[in-house]
Write an enzyme that holds these catalytic residues in place. Structure first.
Site, PDB file in Angstrom:
ATOM      1  CG  ASP A  57      -1.867  -1.132   1.283  1.00  0.00           C
ATOM      2  OD1 ASP A  57      -2.219  -1.642   0.205  1.00  0.00           O
ATOM      3  OD2 ASP A  57      -2.264  -1.530   2.391  1.00  0.00           O
ATOM      4  CE1 TYR A 115       3.756  -6.901   3.506  1.00  0.00           C
ATOM      5  CE2 TYR A 115       3.077  -9.195   3.662  1.00  0.00           C
ATOM      6  CZ  TYR A 115       3.178  -8.014   2.948  1.00  0.00           C
ATOM      7  OH  TYR A 115       2.687  -7.963   1.662  1.00  0.00           O
TER       8      TYR A 115
END
Length: 264
Positions: A57, A115
């Site tokens: 994003d 992540y």
């Protein structure tokens, strides 16, 4: 040298996502995909790609994004890294290159993604960390946060932990591990590391925000379990800011195990 048959190049790409509108190409927006495509086309206007492994994003960073493209321009792996970086912006970089077969798509070969979300606990803001850590200025129970994270591991329906813009029909995902850890060099800093096969839109950020809400006492222990069972976004916590999130690594199937790569 121009070859008659195209071959593929698999790149590892790192970027500071602060000034990018995300990975994926968008009209009238600066994206990492478009920056990389521009660098590739500057060397080979006929190249096909890039094909990215993950759609990060706006504001999200990466150390280990993967992207592949096809070309007929014969350049060694070292040459691709050095030449592409001459055309990349200062906030993005090709870290490595590997020869692969034409048409290879890392998105469909992914086995695991990792992540890491970074937190800094400080009453006063630190300008050096403003683009890489979410600053938490209130008291936190990190043991409660770590206990809450245990419920995330495994195969679950994560419908409660996706953004409204995620319209995928299948919301079941498998997370192999979730680790809450303090930095060994700076006691202010903590990280939450997620390893899984795949993730929903904003899933890591919503999970992190929920853990923080439990750690600060805003939400009760067991919130993760209840949200997983209820499959309702309203049962989960806040969405953590984008700038604390880094795509660290993507593990993919590589059919050409002995292929040329650089750095070795």
């Amino acid at each position: 040298m121009i070859l008659s048959t195209p071959y593929g190049v698999l790149l590892t790409v790192a970027y500071d996502g602060t000034d990018f509108a995300g990975w994926a190409s968008q009209k009238n927006a600066r994206t990492v995909e478009d920056a990389l495509r521009g660098a590739i086309r500057a060397l080979d206007p006929r190249a096909d790609g890039p094909r990215g492994a993950s759609r990060t994003d706006a504001g999200v960073h990466a150390h280990g994004q993967l992207a592949a493209f096809d070309t007929t321009l014969r350049i060694p792996a070292r040459g691709w890294v050095l030449a592409l970086n001459q055309h990349m912006p200062d906030d993005a970089c090709v870290r490595s290159a590997r020869m692969i077969h034409a048409g290879y798509n890392p998105r469909f070969s992914s086995r695991m993604k990792r992540y890491r979300y970074s937190l800094v606990f400080d009453k006063v803001r630190d300008p050096h960390l403003r683009h890489s850590h979410w600053r938490i200025g209130y008291e936190m129970d990190m043991d409660a946060m770590a206990r809450e994270a245990e419920a995330i591991v495994g195969t679950h329906d994560f419908a409660a932990f996706r953004a409204a813009g995620d319209d995928r029909h299948t919301t079941t995902r498998t997370l192999r591990s979730v680790t809450v850890a303090r930095s060994p060099t700076d006691r202010r800093m903590w990280s939450v590391t997620f390893e899984g096969t795949a993730f929903l839109y904003n899933m890591v950020r919503i999970l992190t925000g929920t853990l923080v809400d439990v750690g600060r006492g805003r939400l009760p222990a067991g919130t993760i379990v209840r949200a997983l069972a209820g499959k309702d976004r309203a049962l989960a916590g806040q969405t953590a800011p984008a700038h604390g999130l880094v795509l660290e690594h993507i593990d993919v199937d590589l059919p050409e195990q002995d292929a040329e790569s650089w750095p070795p």
